[in-house]
Design an enzyme around this catalytic site. Structure first.
Site: not given
Lengths: 432, 432
Positions: B13, B198, B202
């Site tokens: 990224v 994960d 979030k």
């Protein structure tokens, strides 16, 4: 420090915005950091009966005086005038404006954004496109570091309700329209919706934001759904597709290779696998393709007092936070001159349905016309029928992608063939 | 005036963000109003081979010096440290920070937002939840004048890919996981994805933003998808449903009527009519219910270098516009203390599948247990089978909405019945 909010108009949405400002003042102050004060509501007649049980002393007929003392002006009167002049006045005095007035914006966006720049103020209008769906802010901010290549939107709930009902129940357009009118999903005069005018105004706004320019209604090619028959919808279903009225804005090049943006509204065939195909009833959704982000979709209620009031309040809170943090308006660059390309320059696919006399050589003749225009056929489906006048066949072609001008002239030439009895429908196709 | 951007980390990224900052500097300056300057990229080893053909002179190992000269710091190193200390340093010096580091945010959100407030800086992290999908900004800004009541998110692409493939092909979990690993949709060690960790990170971030508070991982109840069998998926399909791993954050009240927010991640049954059911493959989507806006959904790619870089750049441009318009940081109120309610206080529906001995009175016995716990049955489906050991029946109950504690104790008691051979699955149900 208190931020003064002036409200222009007190209809369905306006009265709900006023109620939120009054009832939730503590919660809003906590979220913003400073309190908001609703200083007044400008209306034509202070004594008219209205909803929301709002304090009479808030109402005034002097919109100009109200604007002149405000930090934020919320315009929910609708119509071109006096809304346009009042918004101009507010912006030039440096007061930021929130509006949901899509007709005004689509007609006069360049002028209004110019006034905002001159006054160092902001003009926000999340409520003007797709009701409660946060779409303008994501385009303007979240995708500000990306390049949007295409926007496809279901931005008119009435027409989506009608097309969805035709798809679900196999009904004819007129019957579903009458039902939609009975249920309040369609106006007594449904022209603005079914002829695509409402979607066209939203298409101009979406295109302007997505491509950092200012387009107006004149740049939008517009076709409505009044010609869509139950047969068209059934034919689509047979091929695993659905017909939706889409607002489309696309970065493309014309035949000479000049870059530009094409903006159009028309009934469109989509595969049932496409995320937009699952948008049912009066819901709205906007599908965005960007170079880095890839495919995105934003879905929600496109109309209604409470959803629209939610979108208006989001803009008000956002402005208020900026003002309380000391931001001037702006932080938005000049729009760039962008060529608006006509519909004939757009690249699309056609679905063409024909009734032909069932005789030897018909298909070869038609295929020859496609070939001469450089249009390539992706699929063809033939159904043979017969009646007292002899054999007939129904042919349905879906083309590969081609320039609109070539596709249209292909259809025009096919229509002239003696063996072609009728071209029963031509619908553009989007998606993979 | 030039805004100085410091980049920490240069992986997949990071290198794409650097390329965009370098290649599109003119376009970005036009969109923001002032130019951005990439002043350097902090890495552990300046000589390591990396993508993007970036100028060697940009690289440095001195992250602290780079931060101290920056207006905006982009943290894409990942991991808890040194990322956490560097972000703190930047924020306390008044430099705003963009990060996609969900693990760090979920572990230390209160501390980091505190540092932002102290330094008068902003902390943006759109890339940390659902990749390219603009979801944090719409929640934080567009819905800032509304009340969110519930958030349901498909926020992990790996598990959605696996569950979708199980649904489409009828495969077993282990086979699909192996396939996902081969295709690069799942890591060699898939625990963080399939165990729901994960998604839980979030969920904590979504809940914090949606409910104006700061939750961390400890407030999230987490169950993964490793126990989901092909039978469970087939059973769901029979009832017109689909199983998705959802991150859920909901405003609710406990048994004593105290308000709070319940945050949880678990496999969930949804009707195929629900907009989230149409989210296929590795795509992500977040479904939001708000008092005024109604139902909203945000859909797109949840991972990948380019989509994540798009989200990071959106935050960078947004910050830069604010800085160029003279805004200080903040404009964000203090988070409010909010009770985190445990999973046992949540209100949900259960789908319960049982294998029982097929004898008279079994159903009455089971129904009696439901009744004693105050749990009401919405649907029951019975399939009778027989083998050499006599008659068996498979029962599948879907309950009406009830308190988790009551549902769980109902299942526990049913499990003890001598006629119950096995409770083959218990999955929670969401949506209408």
């Amino acid at each position: 420090m208190t931020l003064k909010v002036a409200l222009l108009g007190c209809g369905n949405v306006g009265s709900q915005v006023a109620r939120i400002l009054l009832d939730e003042s503590e919660e809003l102050a906590a979220r913003i950091g400073v309190p908001l004060e609703l200083t007044g509501i400008a209306v034509r007649n202070v004594d008219a009966p209205r909803e929301g049980n709002l304090p009479r002393e808030l109402f005034t007929t002097d919109a100009e005086a109200l604007i002149d003392g405000a930090d934020v002006v919320v315009e929910l009167m609708g119509g071109l005038e006096p809304a346009g002049t009042l918004i101009q006045r507010a912006l030039r005095r440096g007061a930021s404006v929130v509006t949901g007035n899509k007709a005004l914006l689509a007609a006069r966006l360049p002028e209004l954004t110019g006034a905002a720049r001159d006054g160092g103020a902001e003009l926000l209008y999340e409520a003007a496109v797709a009701g409660a769906i946060p779409i303008l802010r994501p385009i303007r901010e979240s995708l500000a570091g990306d390049h949007i290549t295409k926007v496809l939107g279901i931005v008119n709930g009435t027409t989506n309700f009608i097309l969805d009902a035709m798809d679900t129940h196999g009904s004819q357009f007129d019957d579903v329209l009458a039902e939609a009118q009975r249920l309040g999903y369609a106006e007594a005069d449904p022209t603005a919706d079914v002829a695509g005018h409402d979607a066209a105004a939203k298409a101009a706004l979406l295109a302007s934001l997505a491509f950092h320019t200012t387009f107006d209604l004149e740049n939008v090619h517009c076709e409505g759904i009044t010609e869509i028959s139950a047969d068209d919808v059934a034919g689509a279903a047979e091929s695993g597709m659905v017909i939706k009225l889409l607002a489309i804005a696309e970065r493309t090049t014309d035949a000479e290779g000049n870059e530009g943006v094409n903006v159009r509204v028309h009934p469109t065939l989509l595969s049932r696998e496409h995320p937009l195909a699952a948008v049912r009833g009066a819901f709205n959704a906007v599908f965005v393709e960007a170079e880095n982000a890839g495919e995105l979709m934003f879905y929600g209620q496109g109309a209604g007092g409470a959803p629209t009031a939610s979108a208006v309040m989001g803009d008000v809170v956002s402005l208020a936070r900026g003002l309380s943090a000391g931001a001037g308006g702006g932080g938005e660059a000049q729009p760039r001159p962008t060529r608006a390309l006509g519909i004939e320059e757009s690249t699309t696919r056609y679905s063409i349905s024909l009734e032909v006399t069932d005789e030897t050589g018909v298909l070869a003749e038609i295929a020859g016309i496609f070939a001469r225009h450089g249009v390539s056929i992706e699929t063809m489906r033939q159904t043979v029928t017969a009646d007292e006048n002899g054999g007939h066949a129904r042919l349905r072609f879906i083309t590969h992608s081609g320039r609109e001008a070539a596709l249209a002239s292909t259809v025009a030439e096919i229509e002239q063939l003696p063996v072609v009895e009728t071209v029963s429908s031509v619908v553009r196709v989007e998606g993979k």
